[in-house]
Design an enzyme around this catalytic site. Structure first.
Site, PDB file in Angstrom:
ATOM      1  N   GLY A 124       0.823  -1.201   0.000  1.00  0.00           N
ATOM      2  CA  GLY A 124       0.000   0.000   0.000  1.00  0.00           C
ATOM      3  C   GLY A 124       0.861   1.257   0.000  1.00  0.00           C
ATOM      4  CG  HIS A 126      11.776  38.630   0.953  1.00  0.00           C
ATOM      5  ND1 HIS A 126      11.820  37.617   0.016  1.00  0.00           N
ATOM      6  CD2 HIS A 126      13.050  39.115   1.042  1.00  0.00           C
ATOM      7  CE1 HIS A 126      13.058  37.516  -0.453  1.00  0.00           C
ATOM      8  NE2 HIS A 126      13.824  38.410   0.158  1.00  0.00           N
TER       9      HIS A 126
HETATM   10  P1  NAD Z   1      -4.795   4.631   2.327  1.00  0.00           P
HETATM   11  O1  NAD Z   1      -6.185   4.468   1.883  1.00  0.00           O
HETATM   12  O2  NAD Z   1      -4.217   5.995   2.468  1.00  0.00           O
HETATM   13  O3  NAD Z   1      -3.810   3.842   1.349  1.00  0.00           O
HETATM   14  C1  NAD Z   1      -3.919   2.477   1.129  1.00  0.00           C
HETATM   15  C2  NAD Z   1      -3.230   2.151  -0.177  1.00  0.00           C
HETATM   16  O4  NAD Z   1      -3.153   0.752  -0.295  1.00  0.00           O
HETATM   17  C3  NAD Z   1      -3.981   2.659  -1.400  1.00  0.00           C
HETATM   18  O5  NAD Z   1      -3.094   3.327  -2.268  1.00  0.00           O
HETATM   19  C4  NAD Z   1      -4.551   1.389  -2.026  1.00  0.00           C
HETATM   20  O6  NAD Z   1      -4.670   1.468  -3.432  1.00  0.00           O
HETATM   21  C5  NAD Z   1      -3.507   0.379  -1.621  1.00  0.00           C
HETATM   22  N1  NAD Z   1      -3.983  -1.002  -1.567  1.00  0.00           N
HETATM   23  C6  NAD Z   1      -5.166  -1.459  -1.091  1.00  0.00           C
HETATM   24  N2  NAD Z   1      -5.209  -2.813  -1.183  1.00  0.00           N
HETATM   25  C7  NAD Z   1      -4.013  -3.205  -1.715  1.00  0.00           C
HETATM   26  C8  NAD Z   1      -3.442  -4.456  -2.026  1.00  0.00           C
HETATM   27  N3  NAD Z   1      -4.111  -5.598  -1.822  1.00  0.00           N
HETATM   28  N4  NAD Z   1      -2.190  -4.485  -2.573  1.00  0.00           N
HETATM   29  C9  NAD Z   1      -1.502  -3.348  -2.778  1.00  0.00           C
HETATM   30  N5  NAD Z   1      -2.005  -2.113  -2.500  1.00  0.00           N
HETATM   31  C10 NAD Z   1      -3.233  -2.055  -1.956  1.00  0.00           C
HETATM   32  O7  NAD Z   1      -4.691   3.816   3.697  1.00  0.00           O
HETATM   33  P2  NAD Z   1      -3.521   3.744   4.765  1.00  0.00           P
HETATM   34  O8  NAD Z   1      -2.259   4.282   4.203  1.00  0.00           O
HETATM   35  O9  NAD Z   1      -3.573   2.354   5.286  1.00  0.00           O
HETATM   36  O10 NAD Z   1      -4.048   4.730   5.874  1.00  0.00           O
HETATM   37  C11 NAD Z   1      -5.310   4.453   6.549  1.00  0.00           C
HETATM   38  C12 NAD Z   1      -6.040   5.731   6.875  1.00  0.00           C
HETATM   39  O11 NAD Z   1      -5.309   6.472   7.832  1.00  0.00           O
HETATM   40  C13 NAD Z   1      -6.211   6.592   5.653  1.00  0.00           C
HETATM   41  O12 NAD Z   1      -7.582   6.843   5.484  1.00  0.00           O
HETATM   42  C14 NAD Z   1      -5.488   7.865   5.940  1.00  0.00           C
HETATM   43  O13 NAD Z   1      -6.262   8.996   5.612  1.00  0.00           O
HETATM   44  C15 NAD Z   1      -5.229   7.823   7.437  1.00  0.00           C
HETATM   45  N6  NAD Z   1      -3.866   8.327   7.638  1.00  0.00           N
HETATM   46  C16 NAD Z   1      -3.659   9.648   7.454  1.00  0.00           C
HETATM   47  C17 NAD Z   1      -2.385  10.167   7.563  1.00  0.00           C
HETATM   48  C18 NAD Z   1      -2.174  11.620   7.344  1.00  0.00           C
HETATM   49  O14 NAD Z   1      -3.154  12.353   7.373  1.00  0.00           O
HETATM   50  N7  NAD Z   1      -0.943  12.074   7.153  1.00  0.00           N
HETATM   51  C19 NAD Z   1      -1.322   9.338   7.848  1.00  0.00           C
HETATM   52  C20 NAD Z   1      -1.561   7.980   8.019  1.00  0.00           C
HETATM   53  C21 NAD Z   1      -2.849   7.491   7.909  1.00  0.00           C
END
Ligand code: NAD
Ligand code: FAD
Length: 468
Positions: free
Chosen positions: A187, A447
């Site tokens: 992911g 600035h």
């Molecule tokens: P995410 O939804 O941000 O990303 C998950 C990723 O995994 C996606 O790109 C998706 O396409 C991919 N994915 C899903 N299934 C897959 C698979 N079987 N194989 C390969 N890729 C796959 O979720 P996350 O990174 O787990 O984070 C969870 C939640 O926590 C999110 O909703 C995020 O908003 C929140 N979070 C936010 C922050 C921040 O605001 N900076 C930081 C960490 C987490």
């Protein structure tokens, strides 16, 4: 008469903020939370403070200091011979920050006269909540209204079962006691990029497997492209359009099989494929609260569930799974219970991914505007032309401002660059005030600051950029 005006279930950023705001507005409020931390102690703050936003940012900052000393200090004339890492000390620092902040919520509860209850809550009716305390004792309390803020937990996938030793979720990845020489991540979302960056900066060879063809598909395409290039340059091997088919543990290593016949051996594997709503043991179905097909609690415009008097906020109702989104929903419900007309503006929820440099945005992307047939113009300014970014020694990235072609109203702002997480606040405020790009262009920016890049991007919307 009920014991309380409001019972809040969950003391994450959605629940504890809702509870404090209810109490500030004169409601007799209790907040129940069941979190037990790794030291076996109750701990307020939910995912965000215990195993999310805060510990991840502590490790991101520590690892960035190391990366700076290793790769960039020399350019500033700073010598870093003999540089080494003490992971135990880094983790202890992170744990101390978490302890301070989670403890701080207890103090905020006391200050605001929120009654803090430890244990697992279960709804018995629309006014009664049963609490099983950590010592097993059971009590039932009642309230005029209940706010559910029970949050979310990591999504698991069958092909990579978590064993909490070699194959871990985000919580495990925040607690490694040594730098894994080879690290796999499934992911390339917020967690994958942030935690992948932490361990990569500290020396792991990181490979990220992303199922989708597009990198950060929700972000602006130019910003995502620039970020992908930079992160690859930093050493993250990001494999897009790649399906992991299995992961097996043997001889203290993980064999990852992907794309049919390809294999990679790693020391640890992080599974970061999203999060799902958490409603276990809440008894919500028993009292008729409706959920959607993905398990999110259904709410109306007031964030009221299908059962009168029971509201829900934060990750458990879906939408952006972000701490600040949940907190504002908590404030909204509290103020509406007090008779105010508070609204949530989902169009101005900022997003930040804390890579280095950071990625941040608010509002619409060009792709969304095209799909909605809205005509727009774009202004862009690269950090390479910004004096402060040069002084910092970090000139990657740019700011892009998208404004309506007819009205000039700002519709979206997209940043890849240092301090994007702070810079985005100006854009959020501008959009809250329905500002035009001309408003930003006519605003004096100090600035030399990074914020001048925002000013210049606004000038560029009208073709009158000065410094590039
Ligand atoms: P995410 O939804 O941000 O990303 C998950 C990723 O995994 C996606 O790109 C998706 O396409 C991919 N994915 C899903 N299934 C897959 C698979 N079987 N194989 C390969 N890729 C796959 O979720 P996350 O990174 O787990 O984070 C969870 C939640 O926590 C999110 O909703 C995020 O908003 C929140 N979070 C936010 C922050 C921040 O605001 N900076 C930081 C960490 C987490
Ligand atoms: P939670 O924080 O999950 O809190 C829910 C609380 O309810 C928990 O304490 C739980 O124990 C309690 N609870 C559940 N059921 C019951 C019950 N029956 N009885 C009693 N208590 C119960 N978001 C950002 O905005 N910025 C970030 O930088 C960021 N970084 C993150 C990094 C990581 C590694 C992770 C995993 C997440 C990150 N997030 C970030 C997402 C953020 O943590 C969540 O969006 C946020 O915590 C959701 O808040 P919440 O109050 O809805 O739920």
């Amino acid at each position: 008469m009920a014991d309380y005006n409001v019972i809040v279930i969950g003391a994450g950023p959605a629940g504890y903020v809702a509870a404090i705001r209810c109490a500030q507005l004169g409601m007799k409020t209790a907040c129940v939370d069941k979190w037990i931390n790794s030291a076996d102690k109750p701990s307020l703050g939910g995912t965000c403070l215990n195993v999310g936003c805060i510990p991840s940012k502590a490790l991101l900052d520590s690892s960035h200091h190391y990366y700076f000393m290793e790769k960039e200090a020399k350019g500033h004339g700073i010598k870093s011979e003999g540089l080494s890492i003490d992971i135990a000390a880094m983790q202890a620092r992170k744990n101390k920050i978490v302890k301070m902040l989670t403890g701080g919520i207890g103090s905020l509860f006391k200050k605001n006269k929120v009654v803090s209850l430890e244990g697992t809550a279960r709804l018995i009716s629309n006014t009664e909540v049963e609490i099983v305390a950590n010592d097993g004792s059971i009590e039932t309390i009642s309230a005029d209204n209940v706010i559910i803020a029970s949050g979310s937990v990591p999504t698991q996938i069958p092909v990579t079962p978590i064993d909490n030793e070699f194959i871990v979720d985000s919580t495990g990845a925040l607690a490694f006691d040594a730098v894994p020489p080879r690290l796999g991540v499934i992911g390339a979302g917020a967690i994958g990029l942030e935690l992948g960056s932490v361990w990569s900066r500290l020396g792991s060879q990181v490979t990220i497997f992303e199922a989708l063809d597009d990198f950060l598909s929700v972000a602006d395409r130019n910003i995502a492209g620039a970020a992908l290039k930079e992160l690859k340059k930093q050493g993250l091997d990001i494999k897009l359009a790649t399906q992991v088919t299995s992961a097996t543990v043997a001889n203290n290593e993980v064999t990852i099989n992907y794309q049919g016949d390809q294999q990679l051996l790693v020391d640890k594997l992080i599974v970061a494929v999203g999060r799902k709503p958490y409603t276990d043991k809440l008894g919500i179905a028993d009292i008729g609260i409706e959920m959607d097909e993905r398990g999110f609690i259904k709410v109306d415009a007031n964030r009221q569930t299908s059962v009168a008097g029971i509201y829900a906020v934060g990750d458990v109702i879906g939408g952006p799974m972000l701490a600040h989104k949940g907190s504002e929903e908590g404030v909204m419900v509290a103020e509406r219970l007090a008779g105010q007309k508070t609204e949530m503006h989902y169009d101005t929820v900022p997003w930040v991914i804390y890579t280095h440099p950071e990625i941040a945005w608010v509002g619409k992307t060009e792709e969304q505007l095209k799909a909605e047939n809205i005509e727009y113009k774009v202004g862009q300014f690269p950090f390479i032309a910004n004096g402060r970014a040069k002084a910092h020694g970090n000139t990657s990235g740019m700011i892009r401002i998208i404004a309506d072609s007819q009205t000039d109203r700002i519709l979206g702002v997209h940043i890849f660059g240092i301090s994007a997480s702070e810079l985005i606040a100006e854009a959020v405020l501008a959009m809250e005030f329905e500002a035009s790009s001309e408003d930003l262009a006519r605003t004096i920016h100090a600035h030399p600051t990074l914020s001048e890049a925002m000013h210049e991007a606004a000038l560029d919307v009208d073709g009158r950029v000065i410094h590039s």
